[in-house]
Every structure is written in C-alpha cells, then in structure tokens.
Scaffold this motif. Sequence first.
Motif, PDB file in Angstrom:
ATOM      1  N   ARG A 199      -7.963   1.121   0.155  1.00 23.27           N
ATOM      2  CA  ARG A 199      -6.833   1.616   0.938  1.00 23.27           C
ATOM      3  C   ARG A 199      -5.959   2.538   0.082  1.00 23.27           C
ATOM      4  O   ARG A 199      -5.763   2.282  -1.114  1.00 23.27           O
ATOM      5  CB  ARG A 199      -5.993   0.447   1.464  1.00 23.27           C
TER       6      ARG A 199
ATOM      7  N   THR B 228       0.826  -1.220   0.000  1.00 24.52           N
ATOM      8  CA  THR B 228       0.000   0.000   0.000  1.00 24.52           C
ATOM      9  C   THR B 228       0.851   1.257   0.000  1.00 24.52           C
ATOM     10  O   THR B 228       0.392   2.314  -0.439  1.00 24.52           O
ATOM     11  CB  THR B 228      -0.943   0.022   1.222  1.00 24.52           C
TER      12      THR B 228
ATOM     13  N   HIS C 178      -8.321   3.906   4.924  1.00 24.35           N
ATOM     14  CA  HIS C 178      -9.017   2.640   4.660  1.00 24.35           C
ATOM     15  C   HIS C 178     -10.510   2.857   4.812  1.00 24.35           C
ATOM     16  O   HIS C 178     -10.980   3.319   5.844  1.00 24.35           O
ATOM     17  CB  HIS C 178      -8.528   1.560   5.635  1.00 24.35           C
TER      18      HIS C 178
END
Length: 275
Positions: free
Chosen positions: A250, A206, A241
């Motif tokens: 996310r 992420t 998120h």
Amino acid sequence: MADVKHVPMKLILLCIGLVVSISLLPGCESDEVKSAKENLNTEIERVEGQMADLQSEIEAAEALAQTEDVPLDETVIPSLESAISQAKTIEFTAPDTPSGLDEINSEIESLKAVDYEADIQALKDAEQVVNDSIAQMKQVTNPSEAFVIERLQGIEGVGDISAVTEDNDPNGQLGKAGGYTATVYFTSPLVDQSDVLGDTVIEKGTDGGGAIEVYANVDDANKRKDYLSTFDGGIFASGSHEVVGTVLVRTSNKLMASQQKELEAAIIEALTRLQ
C-alpha cells in the motif's frame, strides 16, 4: 632373369587389373579416405551427443512444467511449455557414409553447421525463469516481519519504518482469522508529514507513506485489496494497493499517482529480489 620383353601382354594387363581391383577393396582404402570417415563419425557422434542432451533437457523441462509449486508470474509455465514444443520439433538422422572422398568431406561440412547447443540453452533458460519465479513466490508467501523490514530499508521514497503489535495495531486484525500476520508501516519523504495526522509512524498509518500487510494466503490478501478498492476515488480512499504473493503493498493517498506507481514498483522489486 627373364627378359621383360618376352612377358605376354595379356599377363601384364591381368596383373594391372588385379592391382586395381585390390586397391578398390574396402580394406584397402587410402589413408585420406580413412581419415575423412573418422572425421565424419566424429561429427555424427557430436550431433548425436547434443541430441541426447536435448532429450534429457526436454524431460527435465516437462517435469518442471508439471510442478505443483506456484510461480509468482503465471505466464512462465506456458512459456516453458512453448519452449518444450519448439525443442521437440528438432530431429536428426545420421547420414550414410558415402564412398567417395569428396562426398565424405561434403557431408562433414554439412554436419559442422548442425549445432543444438542454443536450443538446449533456450530450454535451460526457460527452466531457470520458472524456478526463479517459484522462488519469488515462496519469498512473498507469508514472509516474516523481519524480512519485510529488511527489504524496505534503503528503498528511495521510504523513510521511518515501524511494525504493529497487538497493543498498537490500529485495525485490531493482527493474527486474527483472515487478518494480517504482520503489518509494517513506513513514512515517506515524498509526503509532507506536517500534513499527516499522528505522531508516530503507526499513528500516521498509510497516509504517512504506506504499509506492507502480510497475509497467510492469497485469498485473504485479495479480499483485503477488494475491500480497499471499494473506497477508491472517494473521500475515504486510502491510496494504492497491490497484491504480490500474499503481501499487500500500500502507498499513501497523499502521493501523486506517478509517485504511487514508482514507490509501489520499487517495493515489489525489493520484496521479490532473489539473493
């Protein structure tokens, strides 16, 4: 031929009275009055037709309000119920037909001002909002990996895209009970990739841009969100998120808060867009 001068006055008056009386009989209305009454009946039939359509729409809306399908936006059902309640306040009673021409024409003008098409359309619009929201929820309920990838493509702020497999899943939760059914990572040109560890999109995780995690149900998605929330504001914070349907959207912790919100909103719009 008899001389009119010799006809008794009483007989003349009697004839005149008879003619006037006959002209006032219901069956002897003038063409103008008959036409006006026909126009009045036409207006009454028009309004009664709209009332029938409105009642049918109310029944359809009430059935939809009881649907077991879950809308993406939980406020749309209460809004539909409010529209139904408003429609039910509308009533119409056909007026009696006046005898005089002026009164008939006045009644016609009053009825011409009566129009329930906007009320019918308001119900239809409320129903459409509910149906669209239900369709959106189905679209983001355990969507396929291919769907997620297709919707991510072309979003401003999304770069390279890569879906995890059992062999390269960094969390090892793919397909497991309570785990995600699919996860798609992506990089973002808004993030300085030289500042992110890893060589591939998945290795960067992420931090490189963000990820879309897909779950089988809403509870699993919310549990994952709650877990990530425990790290917010700390050194292990993993970015924003947000759950939409059974999908967890996310975005990278390396993005500014405003960038996170903008990218998140763009992704949610793409995932929920109906085509």
